[in-house]
Design a protein around this motif. Structure first.
Motif, short mmCIF file in Angstrom:
data_model
loop_
_atom_site.label_atom_id
_atom_site.label_comp_id
_atom_site.label_asym_id
_atom_site.label_seq_id
_atom_site.Cartn_x
_atom_site.Cartn_y
_atom_site.Cartn_z
N SER A 10 39.89 39.37 29.08
CA SER A 10 39.79 38.76 30.42
C SER A 10 39.40 39.81 31.46
CB SER A 10 41.10 38.07 30.80
OG SER A 10 42.16 39.00 30.86
N ASN A 11 39.91 41.01 31.35
CA ASN A 11 39.53 42.09 32.27
C ASN A 11 38.06 42.47 32.10
OD1 ASN A 11 42.06 42.21 33.40
ND2 ASN A 11 42.77 43.86 32.05
N VAL A 12 37.61 42.56 30.85
CA VAL A 12 36.21 42.90 30.58
C VAL A 12 35.30 41.81 31.18
CG1 VAL A 12 34.48 43.17 28.75
CG2 VAL A 12 36.72 44.27 28.52
N LEU A 13 35.67 40.56 30.97
CA LEU A 13 34.89 39.45 31.52
C LEU A 13 34.87 39.49 33.04
CD1 LEU A 13 33.32 36.92 30.61
CD2 LEU A 13 35.43 35.64 30.85
N PHE A 14 36.00 39.74 33.66
CA PHE A 14 36.10 39.80 35.11
C PHE A 14 35.22 40.92 35.68
CE2 PHE A 14 38.17 41.62 38.91
CZ PHE A 14 38.06 40.53 39.76
N PHE A 15 35.29 42.10 35.09
CA PHE A 15 34.50 43.23 35.60
C PHE A 15 33.00 43.06 35.32
CE2 PHE A 15 38.70 45.30 35.72
CZ PHE A 15 38.68 45.68 37.06
N THR A 16 32.68 42.38 34.23
CA THR A 16 31.27 42.06 33.97
C THR A 16 30.75 41.11 35.04
OG1 THR A 16 31.62 42.33 31.59
CG2 THR A 16 29.67 41.10 32.27
N PHE A 17 31.55 40.10 35.38
CA PHE A 17 31.18 39.16 36.43
C PHE A 17 31.00 39.88 37.77
CE2 PHE A 17 32.34 36.02 39.74
CZ PHE A 17 31.33 35.09 39.50
N LEU A 18 31.91 40.78 38.10
CA LEU A 18 31.79 41.55 39.34
C LEU A 18 30.52 42.39 39.34
CD1 LEU A 18 35.38 42.84 40.23
CD2 LEU A 18 34.00 41.14 41.41
N ALA A 19 30.23 43.02 38.21
CA ALA A 19 29.01 43.83 38.12
C ALA A 19 27.77 42.97 38.35
CB ALA A 19 28.93 44.51 36.76
N LEU A 21 27.60 40.35 40.16
CA LEU A 21 27.54 40.00 41.58
C LEU A 21 27.03 41.16 42.44
CD1 LEU A 21 30.76 37.89 42.19
CD2 LEU A 21 28.39 37.13 42.20
N ILE A 22 27.15 42.35 41.96
CA ILE A 22 26.68 43.52 42.71
C ILE A 22 25.17 43.70 42.56
CG2 ILE A 22 26.81 46.05 42.82
CD1 ILE A 22 29.81 45.73 42.08
N ILE A 23 24.64 43.35 41.40
CA ILE A 23 23.20 43.50 41.13
C ILE A 23 22.44 42.41 41.88
CG2 ILE A 23 21.42 43.52 39.32
CD1 ILE A 23 23.74 44.30 37.37
N PRO A 24 21.52 42.80 42.78
CA PRO A 24 20.81 41.81 43.61
C PRO A 24 20.08 40.72 42.80
CG PRO A 24 20.39 44.01 44.43
CD PRO A 24 21.14 44.16 43.13
N GLN A 25 19.49 41.07 41.67
CA GLN A 25 18.72 40.10 40.89
C GLN A 25 19.60 39.01 40.27
OE1 GLN A 25 18.47 43.37 40.71
NE2 GLN A 25 16.33 43.95 40.90
N THR A 26 20.87 39.30 40.04
CA THR A 26 21.76 38.30 39.46
C THR A 26 22.71 37.68 40.48
OG1 THR A 26 23.29 40.05 38.78
CG2 THR A 26 21.69 39.28 37.13
N ARG A 27 22.90 38.36 41.60
CA ARG A 27 23.84 37.86 42.62
C ARG A 27 23.41 36.50 43.18
NH1 ARG A 27 24.51 42.11 46.10
NH2 ARG A 27 22.48 41.68 46.97
N MET A 28 22.16 36.37 43.60
CA MET A 28 21.68 35.14 44.23
C MET A 28 21.81 33.94 43.28
SD MET A 28 20.25 33.83 47.01
CE MET A 28 18.83 33.09 47.75
N PRO A 29 21.33 34.02 42.03
CA PRO A 29 21.48 32.84 41.14
C PRO A 29 22.95 32.45 40.91
CG PRO A 29 19.91 34.40 40.20
CD PRO A 29 20.53 35.06 41.40
N ILE A 30 23.82 33.42 40.81
CA ILE A 30 25.24 33.12 40.62
C ILE A 30 25.80 32.43 41.85
CG2 ILE A 30 27.54 34.14 40.37
CD1 ILE A 30 26.21 36.29 38.57
N GLN A 31 25.47 32.94 43.03
CA GLN A 31 25.96 32.33 44.27
C GLN A 31 25.43 30.90 44.43
OE1 GLN A 31 24.61 35.48 46.92
NE2 GLN A 31 26.74 35.98 47.40
N VAL A 32 24.17 30.69 44.10
CA VAL A 32 23.57 29.36 44.20
C VAL A 32 24.28 28.40 43.23
CG1 VAL A 32 21.47 28.01 43.71
CG2 VAL A 32 21.33 30.13 45.05
#
Length: 187
Positions: A10-19, A21-32
């Motif tokens: 669960s920690n690995v999954l959480f930190f992967t998700f955070l990472a 969200l930090i990367i601009p190319q993946t942040r926008m699609p996740i937010q949408v």
């Protein structure tokens, strides 16, 4: 390593998700994606809460450079949406707007208003195959249609009443919204 992953998945999954969200190319699609999940039908104002639009004087410009005066919508049902290509909630609600526009584009005046560069907007529309009528705002909107938040959408009745004043993403193609449009068009 297997033991560590098994114990801390669960920690690995959480930190992967955070990472991601930090990367601009993946942040926008996740937010949408998240915005689409939490979008509901917009809320209609009660009769007592509704303001009547007093000023229809507002010049806008289509992407092709053609000038359009908002006053042509006086006496008609109109949808005014303020948005931007860089705004995740704005991008999230565009597919529902496209479906609504496809059904009501001949009966309702739609205004998708942005202050962005027309070339950037044109590329966004082409990439997503949107046929929405987009306008570049050159002058301030009438006072009752001014907002500091994106997206902000107004539904205006034939008599000028602001029936919906919605900030944030919404599902504009809902049964509730379609029923409201049918009611407003029949008045």
């Amino acid at each position: 390593m297997k033991g560590f992953l098994k114990k801390n998945w669960s920690n690995v999954l959480f930190f992967t998700f955070l990472a991601l969200l930090i990367i601009p190319q993946t942040r926008m699609p996740i937010q949408v994606f998240v915005q689409r999940l939490i979008s509901f039908s917009p809320s209609e104002k009660t009769e007592a809460e509704r303001e009547t639009l007093q000023d229809y004087q507002w010049n806008l410009q289509l992407l092709n450079g053609e000038n359009v005066d908002f006053s042509k919508s006086k006496g008609k049902v109109a949808v005014v949406n303020f948005w931007a290509t860089w705004c995740p909630p704005c991008v999230a609600e565009m597919p529902s707007f496209q479906k609504l526009y496809d059904s009501y584009g001949e009966k309702v005046d739609f205004y998708f208003v942005t202050s962005e560069d027309s070339e950037k907007v044109h590329k966004f529309l082409q990439k997503n195959e949107y046929t929405l009528p987009v306008f570049i705002q050159q002058y301030k909107a009438p006072k009752q249609l001014e907002s500091q938040a994106l997206p902000t959408t107004y539904l205006i009745s034939k008599t000028g009443e602001i029936v919906i004043d919605e900030e944030g993403a919404a599902d504009w193609n809902s049964k509730k919204m379609r029923a409201l449009l049918e009611t407003l068009l029949s008045e």
